[in-house]
Design an enzyme around this catalytic site. Structure first.
Site, mmCIF file in Angstrom:
data_model
loop_
_atom_site.group_PDB
_atom_site.id
_atom_site.type_symbol
_atom_site.label_atom_id
_atom_site.label_comp_id
_atom_site.label_asym_id
_atom_site.label_seq_id
_atom_site.Cartn_x
_atom_site.Cartn_y
_atom_site.Cartn_z
ATOM 1 C CG ASP A 45 -90.477 23.436 -40.753
ATOM 2 O OD1 ASP A 45 -91.082 22.344 -40.666
ATOM 3 O OD2 ASP A 45 -91.006 24.521 -40.450
ATOM 4 C CE1 TYR A 67 -97.985 11.784 -27.300
ATOM 5 C CE2 TYR A 67 -99.184 9.758 -26.833
ATOM 6 C CZ TYR A 67 -97.996 10.456 -26.902
ATOM 7 O OH TYR A 67 -96.815 9.836 -26.576
ATOM 8 C CE LYS A 99 -96.390 10.236 -30.292
ATOM 9 N NZ LYS A 99 -95.090 10.656 -30.877
#
Length: 305
Positions: free
Chosen positions: A74, A172, A176
């Site tokens: 993780d 989002y 990015k």
């Protein structure tokens, strides 16, 4: 078969499925030993609730001609990443040639069609943790191996280029864009040490998730074009994988330091193709049909493959 990466060691962080799996497999096809990480393993699932596992990815790497090593990690847990890097260092005499930061896990957290203030703040910040903090944590632990050898490549996987328009969802888009900036910042700090960092984006990726979304398989993916005409320009995960492998094998890769690059650009430069022998160029198709001045223009998507 020529294997330009034979003897090299790569870490693909976030290689359970999608682009990460495609990149790991293609690095293996080029001869590399690839450590593949993720949270979904054969013994247990992850919050992604997907069937793909890191063990399957490792098997694909080995079958392609490299050596795949699956390590459950993780990447939000610094201690787990520390132990991963320590293992790589011990097993390979301190060698690490390629680091690919591909951790994402944001598909179930991304909200489309709602502005920032109508989204869950908790969910949005969780997305930042999964898709940005993981990259920083992994680089913090792994970069000293590259710096110590005075060579190597860091590839930050994102969606879109540095000059991309708004990606349609606040969190989002923030994620990015941040990943591209992470690549640029690393490039500046690593350049004096002989290490190259850059950002890489696929086009319309035919990931396992996307295939399921359209109810098709890799063999029948063209059936989804009727639902979404843009899918005619989609690419398999192998396409961005071949882009990453080409970069890793390029002795002059430093020329790309700090840049955001795309699979469709690099295919023309390095000469690779997708699995069907085509070179899908989603960006060219989009620019020539979807820009305001080109609205209403009808072209055959096949001309952009």
């Amino acid at each position: 078969m020529i294997k330009p990466l034979e003897g090299q060691i790569a870490l693909v962080a976030g290689a359970t499925r999608g682009g990460g799996r495609g990149i790991a497999t293609q690095l293996g096809a080029a001869g590399a030993t690839v450590y593949v990480t993720g949270r979904t393993t054969a013994p247990g699932n992850s919050p992604m609730a997907r069937p793909e596992t890191i063990e399957e990815t490792a098997e694909l790497v080995t079958a392609a001609g490299g050596r795949g090593i699956a390590v459950p990690v993780d990447h939000l847990e610094s201690d787990q990443v520390r132990d991963l890097v320590a293992r790589i260092e011990t097993e390979n005499d301190g060698r690490l040639d390629v680091l690919v930061n591909n951790v994402w896990g944001g598909d179930p957290l991304t909200v489309w069609g709602k502005p920032l203030w109508e989204q869950s703040l908790e969910t949005g910040l969780r997305l930042q943790r999964l898709a940005v903090d993981t990259h920083v944590i992994t680089s913090w632990h792994a970069l000293p191996l590259l710096v110590a050898r005075g060579r190597g490549l860091v590839i930050e996987i994102t969606d879109g280029l540095a000059d991309s328009e708004y990606r349609g969802s606040f969190f989002y888009d923030l994620v990015k864009s941040s990943v591209i900036r992470i690549a640029q910042a690393q490039a500046a700090e690593l350049r004096p040490h002989g290490v190259t960092a850059l950002a890489l984006t696929p086009g319309f990726l035919r990931s396992e998730f996307m295939l399921d979304h359209f109810g098709v398989t890799e063999r029948t993916w063209r059936d989804a074009i009727a639902k979404d005409p843009f899918f005619a320009l989609s690419e398999s995960p192998a396409y961005v994988g071949r882009a990453a492998a080409a970069l890793a094998a390029d002795p002059d890769v430093a020329r790309w330091a700090g840049q955001s690059l795309a699979s469709w650009q690099l295919a023309k430069i390095y000469g690779f193709t997708d699995v069907d022998g085509s070179r899908p160029d989603f960006a060219a198709y989009y620019a020539e049909t979807q820009q305001p001045e080109n609205k209403g223009v009808t072209v055959d998507p096949a001309g952009y493959r």
